[in-house]
Design an enzyme around this catalytic site. Structure first.
Site, short mmCIF file in Angstrom:
data_model
loop_
_atom_site.label_atom_id
_atom_site.label_comp_id
_atom_site.label_asym_id
_atom_site.label_seq_id
_atom_site.Cartn_x
_atom_site.Cartn_y
_atom_site.Cartn_z
N TYR A 62 0.84 -1.20 0.00
CA TYR A 62 0.00 0.00 0.00
C TYR A 62 0.88 1.25 0.00
O TYR A 62 1.35 1.70 1.04
CB TYR A 62 -0.93 0.03 1.21
CG TYR A 62 -1.88 -1.13 1.34
CD1 TYR A 62 -2.23 -1.91 0.23
CD2 TYR A 62 -2.44 -1.46 2.56
CE1 TYR A 62 -3.10 -2.98 0.36
CE2 TYR A 62 -3.32 -2.53 2.69
CZ TYR A 62 -3.64 -3.28 1.59
OH TYR A 62 -4.51 -4.34 1.72
N LYS A 234 -23.25 7.42 -1.95
CA LYS A 234 -22.74 8.72 -2.39
C LYS A 234 -22.27 8.71 -3.85
O LYS A 234 -21.96 9.77 -4.40
CB LYS A 234 -21.57 9.15 -1.49
CG LYS A 234 -21.97 9.33 -0.03
CD LYS A 234 -20.77 9.66 0.83
CE LYS A 234 -21.17 9.80 2.29
NZ LYS A 234 -19.98 10.08 3.17
N ARG A 247 -10.89 1.68 -9.08
CA ARG A 247 -12.32 1.39 -9.12
C ARG A 247 -12.93 1.60 -10.50
O ARG A 247 -13.98 1.01 -10.81
CB ARG A 247 -13.05 2.25 -8.08
CG ARG A 247 -12.71 1.90 -6.66
CD ARG A 247 -13.36 2.84 -5.66
NE ARG A 247 -12.82 4.19 -5.75
CZ ARG A 247 -13.24 5.22 -5.00
NH1 ARG A 247 -14.21 5.03 -4.13
NH2 ARG A 247 -12.69 6.40 -5.13
N GLY A 299 -11.83 1.45 5.33
CA GLY A 299 -10.89 2.53 5.06
C GLY A 299 -11.49 3.90 5.30
O GLY A 299 -12.71 4.06 5.35
#
Length: 336
Positions: A62, A234, A247, A299
């Site tokens: 990460y 959202k 994504r 997250g």
């Protein structure tokens, strides 16, 4: 905050208590999430801790070390025994060895090749690097990030077992393992857990992995319980992702699926309102109450998100309300 315990059946009284909402630090590292703001990420972890989220999950990959460094900075003034550090090994961007995983770019835009590699010498090196970045002398739960087809499970688990004997690791875990892989790993080491993807729209593990974990007393650490933001309500059709946001390529975020998911979320909106909760909080509460799910890794890019996630455990859902959400969910069908 609610806590759940991972036990080590081989050592009486030896257990690991994790906060049911565990801080997932993938996005904090920026990699594949369109970058990160270090100060905000550190603040998010600290505020989350003070809200009762004492467990943090990270990994070297990460941000190629950045996420672990951020976690280390965030917890440096916290008594070590008050926080649980979960990190991983087995994804190398600095060594072309093992099972090729993907080509990507680091946070500076440099092209990198990533390999899944879990050989003994690599694990030992990765552990030392992680300890240094995290600023600690032990890791609470050390997990292989992805299966490595080029290295035997026996070699991998024996290396982790050695680290446990040295006191550098407390518990051994795996990620993205099938039930069969878990069974083999458990024959070499006292395996504590499996970290796997699980959300309202991704429930594949219910078929084999969850039943195995329940019957063998293994913890299930569910990652992406909000499906990378999809289940917050959202995100709307036409959402624009930055070029390095992973994504954009996932079927979940196709406009047709965004429309279908939001239709479902609208149906449970009234219940969320009755609970004085956000849709995301309602989703998290439902998730951690599913059979076999031990904790949810969530997250947060900033402190506001982190505190909202932590507050999900303040919600109480009756059995009837749980059944209502599940019934509405059964009507949701996504397009692949």
């Amino acid at each position: 905050m609610i806590f759940r315990t991972i036990t080590n059946s081989q050592i009486e009284g030896h257990n690991l208590e994790l906060s049911v909402i565990t801080f997932g630090a993938w996005a904090a590292g920026g990699w594949m999430w369109g970058g990160t703001e270090r100060k905000e990420a550190v603040d998010a972890i600290r505020k989350s801790y003070h809200a009762g989220v004492t467990s943090i999950d990270t990994a070297p990959i990460y941000g190629q070390g950045l996420s672990e460094e951020i976690v280390g900075e965030a917890i440096k003034e916290v008594p070590r025994e008050k926080v649980q550090i979960l990190t991983k090994f087995g994804m190398r961007w600095d060594l072309a060895k093992g099972d090729f995983a993907m080509s990507s770019r680091d946070n500076s835009g440099k092209e990198i090749d990533i390999y899944k590699y879990a050989g003994k010498e690599s694990i030992i090196k990765e552990c030392e690097d992680s300890l240094r970045r995290l600023g600690t002398d032990y890791i609470d739960l050390y997990q292989i990030h992805w299966p490595d087809k080029t290295t035997s499970i026996e070699e991998t688990m024996e290396a982790v077992g050695m680290l446990i004997q040295q006191g550098k690791v407390r518990f051994a875990g795996v990620c993205n393992y099938t039930a069969a892989m878990m069974e083999e790993a458990a024959s070499y080491i006292n395996l504590a857990s499996n970290q796997v993807p699980y959300s309202m729209v991704n429930r594949d593990i219910e078929e084999q992995t969850v039943p195995y974990c329940i019957s063998h007393d293994k913890a299930v650490l569910a990652y992406s319980p909000l499906e990378r933001g999809l289940l917050t309500g959202k995100m709307k059709p036409g959402h624009h992702f930055s070029p390095d946001d992973h994504r954009a390529s996932l079927h979940y975020f196709r406009d047709e699926n965004l429309t279908r998911v939001n239709r479902f979320l609208t149906k449970i909106q009234e219940l969320a309102h009755e609970k004085n909760a956000s849709i995301g909080q309602l989703v998290l509460r439902w998730t951690v109450e599913q059979p076999g799910i031990t904790i949810a890794l969530v997250g947060a890019r900033d402190a506001k998100q982190a505190l909202q996630n932590a507050a999900a455990m303040d919600i109480y859902l009756t059995p009837i309300e749980m059944d209502y959400i599940t019934w509405e969910l059964e009507e949701l069908k996504l397009v692949h």
